[in-house]
Design a protein around this motif. Sequence first.
Motif, mmCIF file in Angstrom:
data_model
loop_
_atom_site.group_PDB
_atom_site.id
_atom_site.type_symbol
_atom_site.label_atom_id
_atom_site.label_comp_id
_atom_site.label_asym_id
_atom_site.label_seq_id
_atom_site.Cartn_x
_atom_site.Cartn_y
_atom_site.Cartn_z
ATOM 1 N N ASP A 93 0.821 -1.211 0.000
ATOM 2 C CA ASP A 93 0.000 0.000 0.000
ATOM 3 C C ASP A 93 0.855 1.260 0.000
ATOM 4 O OD1 ASP A 93 -2.091 -1.790 0.058
ATOM 5 O OD2 ASP A 93 -2.764 -1.268 2.094
ATOM 6 N N VAL A 94 1.933 1.260 0.759
ATOM 7 C CA VAL A 94 2.837 2.412 0.784
ATOM 8 C C VAL A 94 3.511 2.573 -0.577
ATOM 9 C CG1 VAL A 94 4.987 3.311 1.783
ATOM 10 C CG2 VAL A 94 3.213 2.378 3.273
ATOM 11 N N ASP A 95 3.979 1.463 -1.146
ATOM 12 C CA ASP A 95 4.617 1.516 -2.473
ATOM 13 C C ASP A 95 3.632 2.003 -3.533
ATOM 14 O OD1 ASP A 95 7.037 0.646 -1.493
ATOM 15 O OD2 ASP A 95 6.739 -1.449 -2.104
ATOM 16 N N LEU A 96 2.405 1.506 -3.476
ATOM 17 C CA LEU A 96 1.368 1.915 -4.437
ATOM 18 C C LEU A 96 1.117 3.424 -4.340
ATOM 19 C CD1 LEU A 96 -1.891 0.029 -5.222
ATOM 20 C CD2 LEU A 96 -1.973 2.451 -4.725
ATOM 21 N N PHE A 97 0.978 3.927 -3.117
ATOM 22 C CA PHE A 97 0.737 5.355 -2.923
ATOM 23 C C PHE A 97 1.899 6.182 -3.463
ATOM 24 C CE2 PHE A 97 1.017 9.207 -0.213
ATOM 25 C CZ PHE A 97 -0.188 9.802 -0.577
ATOM 26 N N ARG A 98 3.116 5.747 -3.200
ATOM 27 C CA ARG A 98 4.291 6.483 -3.698
ATOM 28 C C ARG A 98 4.360 6.439 -5.216
ATOM 29 N NH1 ARG A 98 8.664 4.646 0.889
ATOM 30 N NH2 ARG A 98 7.919 6.094 2.497
ATOM 31 N N GLN A 119 -10.924 -0.443 -8.186
ATOM 32 C CA GLN A 119 -11.666 0.006 -6.995
ATOM 33 C C GLN A 119 -10.799 -0.148 -5.743
ATOM 34 O OE1 GLN A 119 -15.275 -2.153 -6.263
ATOM 35 N NE2 GLN A 119 -16.000 -0.687 -4.739
ATOM 36 N N HIS A 120 -10.063 -1.250 -5.663
ATOM 37 C CA HIS A 120 -9.175 -1.470 -4.517
ATOM 38 C C HIS A 120 -8.050 -0.433 -4.516
ATOM 39 C CE1 HIS A 120 -7.175 -4.755 -1.809
ATOM 40 N NE2 HIS A 120 -7.096 -3.565 -1.280
ATOM 41 N N VAL A 121 -7.548 -0.082 -5.684
ATOM 42 C CA VAL A 121 -6.517 0.957 -5.797
ATOM 43 C C VAL A 121 -7.033 2.266 -5.202
ATOM 44 C CG1 VAL A 121 -5.223 2.438 -7.393
ATOM 45 C CG2 VAL A 121 -5.304 -0.034 -7.765
ATOM 46 N N TYR A 122 -8.249 2.658 -5.589
ATOM 47 C CA TYR A 122 -8.813 3.903 -5.060
ATOM 48 C C TYR A 122 -8.975 3.844 -3.543
ATOM 49 C CZ TYR A 122 -9.683 6.020 -9.601
ATOM 50 O OH TYR A 122 -9.526 6.602 -10.835
ATOM 51 N N ARG A 123 -9.376 2.695 -3.027
ATOM 52 C CA ARG A 123 -9.537 2.534 -1.576
ATOM 53 C C ARG A 123 -8.182 2.705 -0.883
ATOM 54 N NH1 ARG A 123 -13.179 -1.521 -1.776
ATOM 55 N NH2 ARG A 123 -11.554 -3.056 -2.109
ATOM 56 N N ILE A 124 -7.135 2.082 -1.439
ATOM 57 C CA ILE A 124 -5.791 2.198 -0.859
ATOM 58 C C ILE A 124 -5.285 3.638 -0.943
ATOM 59 C CG2 ILE A 124 -3.364 1.545 -1.182
ATOM 60 C CD1 ILE A 124 -4.429 -1.242 -2.078
ATOM 61 N N LEU A 125 -5.470 4.280 -2.085
ATOM 62 C CA LEU A 125 -5.017 5.667 -2.242
ATOM 63 C C LEU A 125 -5.684 6.580 -1.225
ATOM 64 C CD1 LEU A 125 -4.892 6.050 -6.128
ATOM 65 C CD2 LEU A 125 -2.957 5.856 -4.534
ATOM 66 N N ASN A 126 -6.978 6.402 -1.021
ATOM 67 C CA ASN A 126 -7.706 7.221 -0.048
ATOM 68 C C ASN A 126 -7.161 6.988 1.363
ATOM 69 O OD1 ASN A 126 -9.782 9.038 0.779
ATOM 70 N ND2 ASN A 126 -10.952 7.265 1.487
ATOM 71 N N GLU A 127 -6.947 5.727 1.719
ATOM 72 C CA GLU A 127 -6.429 5.406 3.045
ATOM 73 C C GLU A 127 -5.014 5.953 3.234
ATOM 74 O OE1 GLU A 127 -4.780 1.329 4.413
ATOM 75 O OE2 GLU A 127 -6.925 1.320 4.890
ATOM 76 N N GLN A 128 -4.158 5.744 2.244
ATOM 77 C CA GLN A 128 -2.770 6.206 2.348
ATOM 78 C C GLN A 128 -2.677 7.729 2.345
ATOM 79 O OE1 GLN A 128 0.097 4.328 2.900
ATOM 80 N NE2 GLN A 128 -1.473 2.813 3.359
ATOM 81 N N ARG A 129 -3.520 8.383 1.572
ATOM 82 C CA ARG A 129 -3.528 9.853 1.558
ATOM 83 C C ARG A 129 -3.896 10.376 2.942
ATOM 84 N NH1 ARG A 129 -7.602 10.905 -1.747
ATOM 85 N NH2 ARG A 129 -6.403 10.517 -3.627
ATOM 86 N N THR A 130 -4.889 9.760 3.564
ATOM 87 C CA THR A 130 -5.303 10.163 4.909
ATOM 88 C C THR A 130 -4.161 9.970 5.903
ATOM 89 O OG1 THR A 130 -7.606 9.611 4.436
ATOM 90 C CG2 THR A 130 -6.976 9.727 6.755
ATOM 91 N N LEU A 131 -3.499 8.816 5.841
ATOM 92 C CA LEU A 131 -2.368 8.559 6.740
ATOM 93 C C LEU A 131 -1.228 9.538 6.486
ATOM 94 C CD1 LEU A 131 -2.315 4.656 6.581
ATOM 95 C CD2 LEU A 131 -3.018 6.072 8.529
ATOM 96 N N ARG A 134 -2.016 12.936 7.969
ATOM 97 C CA ARG A 134 -1.872 12.916 9.435
ATOM 98 C C ARG A 134 -0.416 13.062 9.855
ATOM 99 N NH1 ARG A 134 -5.758 7.919 10.942
ATOM 100 N NH2 ARG A 134 -7.721 8.927 10.430
ATOM 101 N N ARG A 135 0.487 12.489 9.053
ATOM 102 C CA ARG A 135 1.917 12.577 9.392
ATOM 103 C C ARG A 135 2.484 13.963 9.119
ATOM 104 N NH1 ARG A 135 2.086 7.391 7.044
ATOM 105 N NH2 ARG A 135 2.785 8.247 5.059
ATOM 106 N N VAL A 136 2.019 14.616 8.041
ATOM 107 C CA VAL A 136 2.655 15.872 7.649
ATOM 108 C C VAL A 136 1.920 17.122 8.126
ATOM 109 C CG1 VAL A 136 3.755 14.841 5.633
ATOM 110 C CG2 VAL A 136 1.532 15.936 5.376
ATOM 111 N N GLN A 137 0.672 16.977 8.550
ATOM 112 C CA GLN A 137 -0.081 18.123 9.023
ATOM 113 C C GLN A 137 -0.431 17.948 10.491
ATOM 114 O OE1 GLN A 137 -3.540 18.572 6.558
ATOM 115 N NE2 GLN A 137 -2.399 19.462 4.874
ATOM 116 N N PRO A 138 -0.286 18.989 11.284
ATOM 117 C CA PRO A 138 -0.654 18.876 12.701
ATOM 118 C C PRO A 138 -2.161 18.730 12.854
ATOM 119 C CG PRO A 138 -0.134 21.145 12.161
ATOM 120 C CD PRO A 138 0.170 20.330 10.935
ATOM 121 N N ASP A 139 -2.533 18.106 13.950
ATOM 122 C CA ASP A 139 -3.955 17.962 14.280
ATOM 123 C C ASP A 139 -4.498 19.341 14.629
ATOM 124 O OD1 ASP A 139 -6.418 16.979 14.903
ATOM 125 O OD2 ASP A 139 -5.783 15.961 16.740
#
Length: 141
Positions: A93-98, A119-131, A134-139
């Motif tokens: 999933d990380v490799d796919l997002f990159r 469809q699974h690709v889009y699901r992974i992209l959405n999940e990885q984008r969210t993660l 969260r890492r690069v933007q403060p809450d």
Amino acid sequence: MSREEQDDLLGDESFSESLLEHLDEIPRDIQRKWPKDLAALIDIYEASLKRQGLDNALARRLAHFLLAELANYCGGRHIYLPKGDRLKHAIRDVDLFRDWRDRGLSPDHLAGKYKISVQHVYRILNEQRTLHLRRVQPDLF
């Protein structure tokens, strides 16, 4: 985040370098007295690096370096590491997002490359984008 908090989070490079200069000098029997998981991590890293063709001395030095980096970033915390298929899927999933973000590969291309549905690709992209966000933007809350 204050500079001090950033230093705590990111670690001090000089600490790692200083530590690494002396880790090889610590006798194996002393290292065996370290907590069991710590000693096991060194052994796992070292064995894996040797399997990759590195000589014993370099494998041991890199094993210590990897452990020092892990301690700098994760020391004092309990972390969950997936195993088996979950680990393979997490890495995929990380490799796919990159591939999508950095290389601009299309979802159709990614579906073929990773042998999953679009469809699974889009699901992974959405999940990885969210993660990623969260890492690069403060809450904000």
